[in-house]
Each structure stands twice: as C-alpha cells, then as structure tokens.
Design a protein around this motif. Structure first.
Motif, PDB file in Angstrom:
ATOM      1  N   THR A 104      54.690 121.071 110.593  1.00  0.00           N
ATOM      2  CA  THR A 104      54.846 120.343 112.115  1.00  0.00           C
ATOM      3  C   THR A 104      53.779 119.736 112.386  1.00  0.00           C
ATOM      4  O   THR A 104      52.424 120.366 112.644  1.00  0.00           O
ATOM      5  N   ARG A 105      53.741 118.398 112.612  1.00  0.00           N
ATOM      6  CA  ARG A 105      52.895 117.516 113.261  1.00  0.00           C
ATOM      7  C   ARG A 105      52.609 117.799 114.770  1.00  0.00           C
ATOM      8  O   ARG A 105      53.679 117.159 115.273  1.00  0.00           O
ATOM      9  N   LEU A 106      51.771 118.511 115.357  1.00  0.00           N
ATOM     10  CA  LEU A 106      51.649 118.742 116.613  1.00  0.00           C
ATOM     11  C   LEU A 106      50.773 117.503 117.510  1.00  0.00           C
ATOM     12  O   LEU A 106      49.589 117.311 117.282  1.00  0.00           O
ATOM     13  N   THR A 107      51.400 116.896 118.280  1.00  0.00           N
ATOM     14  CA  THR A 107      50.544 115.946 119.112  1.00  0.00           C
ATOM     15  C   THR A 107      50.284 116.418 120.631  1.00  0.00           C
ATOM     16  O   THR A 107      51.130 117.098 121.122  1.00  0.00           O
ATOM     17  N   ILE A 108      48.969 116.342 121.113  1.00  0.00           N
ATOM     18  CA  ILE A 108      48.838 116.925 122.432  1.00  0.00           C
ATOM     19  C   ILE A 108      48.552 115.693 123.325  1.00  0.00           C
ATOM     20  O   ILE A 108      47.852 114.886 122.898  1.00  0.00           O
ATOM     21  N   ILE A 109      49.358 115.413 124.249  1.00  0.00           N
ATOM     22  CA  ILE A 109      49.379 114.479 125.305  1.00  0.00           C
ATOM     23  C   ILE A 109      48.438 114.746 126.305  1.00  0.00           C
ATOM     24  O   ILE A 109      48.600 115.933 127.059  1.00  0.00           O
ATOM     25  N   PRO A 110      47.272 114.062 126.613  1.00  0.00           N
ATOM     26  CA  PRO A 110      46.206 114.334 127.717  1.00  0.00           C
ATOM     27  C   PRO A 110      46.818 114.245 129.213  1.00  0.00           C
ATOM     28  O   PRO A 110      47.866 113.732 129.435  1.00  0.00           O
TER      29      PRO A 110
END
Lengths: 110, 114
Positions: A104-110
């Motif tokens: 799973t590619r996890l993207t963290i949004i600032p």
C-alpha cells in the motif's frame, strides 16, 4: 504460499492516526504476520510482526483479528516521514521464504 | 557497525554481458535473499538461501544464478539470458529462527543494461 491483499494506495493527514488494512484469509496456524515499509529508492525496513496477539513497538501497533484472517497496521500519529509503501507479509515459521506483495502506497498530506 | 552491504549502488552494462552484484552481511545471519523491483512495483523474489552451500529458486529465477560459499556473502549473477535485466536489485538477510526475526535489507543496486 498464503497470500495477502492490501489496498493499492491510501492517504492520510499529517498528525492523524493511520490504519493500514491487510487481508490474509488463507493464513495457516504457523504463519507470522510481518509488516515492512519502503521509502523511495531504499530497501524495505522492518516495522512490526505478530502471531495472534496485538503488538506494539515504538514505530507502530499491529492489531490482529481474532480469526487471524486480517490485520491492521496502526501508525498513531502520521508524519511526513511515514510516507512510504507498506507491505504486509506472511512468514511460515518452518520456511525461510519471504515473499512480498505489491503493498500500500501511503501518502501523507501536510 | 553490523549491517548488510550491496555494491555498487549503480551499475551499467552492455546487453549480452553477465554481471555480478555483491551482497555482504556481518550480522551472522543464516538466511539471505535476492529481490528484483521494477518501477512502481513490489519486490519479487529471485533466489534465497537458508544455509551455506544451499539455495532455492524464488518466483523469478530464470536468467539469474547465485552462490553461497560463505555465510557472509550471497552474490547474484545476472546472465545474458535474463531478457529484461534493468531493475533495482535488493539483498536481504535474516536469522534462521522459528521465533521469527526481522529481515534486514541493503540499500540496493540499480542495474541499467544498455
């Protein structure tokens, strides 16, 4: 080999908890559940593993369903450095073969 | 410092040439692994070895060969028979233990065949 199924991608806001699911309906009684993560252009790093009971360490928590057919990796407070591909893997205690899925590619949004 | 070292980090070769990727570990680990990763994809297992002088094919062994003459070393040769050798190659090691320990990975070798 028992297989795992994970969502291809997830997004989360910074400083919020993240729950990464993994299904492993064909898990056997001797399979350990391992999680690794891979930052861009690096080798994967170990996150956590467990057999039946929930596990905690400094990086994350692992919640394992009572029937062991699914598990959830919990990052309690996501930071930008947690953006990575997360792999859920089953490892048979009698076999050293270590097989990864697509993660799973996890993207963290600032 | 204990760890697992892959060298070189970047490698360029001409098509038709064999090339050997190095993997060394000083962790006293029994098991060692080689994986291939293509852009945007997961890791695919090429070969693994549980003990010295023994190794098993993984899921994509065709066109690759390995040796395990020493506990510390598990070199991978990408032969000319490998049709699409350009990829990111990762080596890993772990203890052979039923208690289950983590695997440690090297930083990878990015092979480009032109």
């Amino acid at each position: 080999d028992a297989k795992t199924t994970q969502p291809n991608s997830m997004e989360s806001n910074e400083e919020e908890p993240v729950h990464l699911p993994c299904n492993h309906s064909t898990i056997s009684g001797t399979d350990y559940i391992h999680w690794y993560r891979q930052l861009p252009s690096q080798g994967p790093e170990y996150v956590i593993h467990g057999l039946t009971s929930n596990v905690n360490n400094r990086m994350a928590s692992l919640a394992i369903a009572e029937d062991r057919k699914s598990s959830t990796l919990i990052l309690h407070r996501a930071t930008l450095r947690d953006a990575a591909v997360y792999y859920c893997i089953l490892r048979d205690s009698g076999n050293e073969k270590l097989t990864f899925g697509t993660g799973t590619r996890l993207t963290i949004i600032p | 410092d204990g760890g697992i070292t892959q060298s070189p980090k970047y490698l360029f070769r001409k098509e038709g040439q064999n090339v050997t990727l190095s993997c060394e570990q000083n962790l006293n680990h029994d098991a060692m692994y080689w994986y291939r990763q293509d852009p945007g994809q997961g890791l695919r297992l090429i070969y693994y070895s549980q003990i010295v002088n023994d190794f098993q094919k993984g899921d994509i062994a065709e066109g690759y060969s390995v040796s395990r003459e020493k506990k510390e070393s598990f070199p991978l040769t990408v032969t000319s028979a490998q049709k699409n050798p350009t990829a990111f190659y990762l080596c890993a090691s772990s203890l052979y233990s039923k208690l289950y320990t983590e695997a440690f990975f090297g930083q990878g070798t990015r092979l480009t065949v032109v």
